[in-house]
Design an enzyme around this catalytic site. Sequence first.
Site, mmCIF file in Angstrom:
data_model
loop_
_atom_site.group_PDB
_atom_site.id
_atom_site.type_symbol
_atom_site.label_atom_id
_atom_site.label_comp_id
_atom_site.label_asym_id
_atom_site.label_seq_id
_atom_site.Cartn_x
_atom_site.Cartn_y
_atom_site.Cartn_z
ATOM 1 N N HIS A 13 0.866 -1.205 0.000
ATOM 2 C CA HIS A 13 0.000 0.000 0.000
ATOM 3 C C HIS A 13 0.892 1.240 0.000
ATOM 4 O O HIS A 13 1.490 1.588 1.014
ATOM 5 C CB HIS A 13 -0.910 0.025 1.233
ATOM 6 C CG HIS A 13 -1.855 1.190 1.253
ATOM 7 N ND1 HIS A 13 -3.210 1.037 1.433
ATOM 8 C CD2 HIS A 13 -1.665 2.522 1.110
ATOM 9 C CE1 HIS A 13 -3.797 2.218 1.407
ATOM 10 N NE2 HIS A 13 -2.872 3.159 1.224
ATOM 11 N N HIS A 15 1.526 5.407 -1.684
ATOM 12 C CA HIS A 15 1.172 6.587 -2.487
ATOM 13 C C HIS A 15 2.445 7.154 -3.098
ATOM 14 O O HIS A 15 3.341 7.592 -2.372
ATOM 15 C CB HIS A 15 0.503 7.655 -1.615
ATOM 16 C CG HIS A 15 -0.772 7.172 -0.991
ATOM 17 N ND1 HIS A 15 -2.001 7.318 -1.592
ATOM 18 C CD2 HIS A 15 -1.005 6.495 0.157
ATOM 19 C CE1 HIS A 15 -2.934 6.765 -0.837
ATOM 20 N NE2 HIS A 15 -2.356 6.259 0.238
ATOM 21 N N LYS A 99 -9.452 0.051 -5.783
ATOM 22 C CA LYS A 99 -9.481 0.684 -4.463
ATOM 23 C C LYS A 99 -10.807 1.357 -4.195
ATOM 24 O O LYS A 99 -11.262 2.189 -4.986
ATOM 25 C CB LYS A 99 -8.343 1.717 -4.380
ATOM 26 C CG LYS A 99 -8.233 2.456 -3.050
ATOM 27 C CD LYS A 99 -7.714 1.561 -1.929
ATOM 28 C CE LYS A 99 -7.810 2.237 -0.578
ATOM 29 N NZ LYS A 99 -6.666 3.069 -0.260
ATOM 30 N N HIS A 136 -10.414 1.299 1.838
ATOM 31 C CA HIS A 136 -10.192 2.283 2.913
ATOM 32 C C HIS A 136 -11.415 2.174 3.811
ATOM 33 O O HIS A 136 -12.491 2.656 3.467
ATOM 34 C CB HIS A 136 -10.036 3.698 2.344
ATOM 35 C CG HIS A 136 -9.726 4.708 3.413
ATOM 36 N ND1 HIS A 136 -8.509 5.341 3.522
ATOM 37 C CD2 HIS A 136 -10.468 5.161 4.457
ATOM 38 C CE1 HIS A 136 -8.511 6.145 4.571
ATOM 39 N NE2 HIS A 136 -9.700 6.056 5.156
ATOM 40 N N HIS A 174 -4.583 -0.659 5.748
ATOM 41 C CA HIS A 174 -4.093 0.092 6.913
ATOM 42 C C HIS A 174 -5.041 0.016 8.108
ATOM 43 O O HIS A 174 -5.584 1.010 8.555
ATOM 44 C CB HIS A 174 -3.776 1.552 6.569
ATOM 45 C CG HIS A 174 -4.783 2.259 5.709
ATOM 46 N ND1 HIS A 174 -6.114 2.304 6.004
ATOM 47 C CD2 HIS A 174 -4.630 2.964 4.557
ATOM 48 C CE1 HIS A 174 -6.737 3.005 5.084
ATOM 49 N NE2 HIS A 174 -5.863 3.407 4.187
ATOM 50 N N ASP A 252 1.484 2.618 3.552
ATOM 51 C CA ASP A 252 0.638 3.809 3.391
ATOM 52 C C ASP A 252 1.489 5.075 3.438
ATOM 53 O O ASP A 252 1.041 6.110 3.908
ATOM 54 C CB ASP A 252 -0.486 3.868 4.432
ATOM 55 C CG ASP A 252 -1.572 4.869 4.049
ATOM 56 O OD1 ASP A 252 -1.648 5.259 2.867
ATOM 57 O OD2 ASP A 252 -2.332 5.280 4.951
#
Length: 348
Positions: A13, A15, A99, A136, A174, A252
């Site tokens: 995971h 970004h 996602k 999420h 997460h 994350d």
Amino acid sequence: MQSLTLTRPDDWHLHLRDGAAMADVLPHTARQFARAIVMPNLKPPVATTAQAMAYRERILAALPAGLAFEPLMTLYLTDNTSADEIRAAKASGIVHGVKLYPAGATTNSDSGVTDLRHCAAALAAMQAVDLPLLIHGEATDAAIDVFDREAVFVERTLIPLRRDFPGLRVVFEHITTREAADYVREAAGRIGATITAHHLLYNRNSLFVTTEGRTGARPHYYCLPILKRETHRRALIAAATSGNPRFFLGTDSAPHPRGEKENACGCAGCFTAANALELYAQAFEDAGALDELEGFASFYGADFYGLPRNAQQVTLERRAWRVPEQFKFGEASVVPLAAGEELRWKLA
Ligand code: NCD
Ligand code: ZN
């Protein structure tokens, strides 16, 4: 133990952002991890396979020579994602998950799903072609206490969703609470969960300075889902170090320009890519479970995604060092989690 050699890990995971900022953070991840599941919450979001392919090419073009790294792409689920788009994503071979951001739950989630009933066709197609749903998991009702949103999501959304799509492979991303860890451990069917280093190392006290006669708020410890109380951190440590293959590493890492964190309305997201393994090693060692780190970091995520385990190795050395105060981030800088703090392990 003075050094620790592991199969090269993956980040399930991450970004990476885009443009010059992406080019600055990508090498940090590529030094630590062989592969990463790349989140699609760009502006505009990566909502089609064509966009995912183009984003993947931009990432590979930004990779410095000599670093081997494979970006594993994801699509951003919207109210309008079609079953055809899901089938095209699966057929592409480069998209590894879709996602779900409940609309408004977090950074760049305004194109997210307003009501899962709009996604029935896409979810049915994902179940049919076996493309995982990455979630999420926070309720978005503003009336719900921010510390309770994950537990409420499990009851109100996740349980009904998995009842409707029992064959859907799901990653609960997460996780931050005992409720989420308990659910993942006990649920039927194919479910996994990623756990960040920061949720293993810190509880919500870290959001504030309240000692040594000083008080203050610490924006670089603010992420979503927000840090929870110590009982939850302990439940996450128990899950991550249990050897249960449903729990695996996902940083994350979510970089923001310094000025957008140190701000009257600071962005959510902790930047951990530059020293992620060191943070995880510290958390596992504190729990007396360094021998469980390799499964969590290098095996279980690959197994869940149906990808081969990596063949190469990495070595961590026991050596005290200080996390840098900031790194370059496009035109700006990004402050890493634990900036200025001393860590015990260093990637060789
Ligand atoms: C993430 C971001 O900045 O993109 N922020 C965060 O706090 N984790 C979005 C997300 O994963 O929620
Ligand atoms: Zn994220």
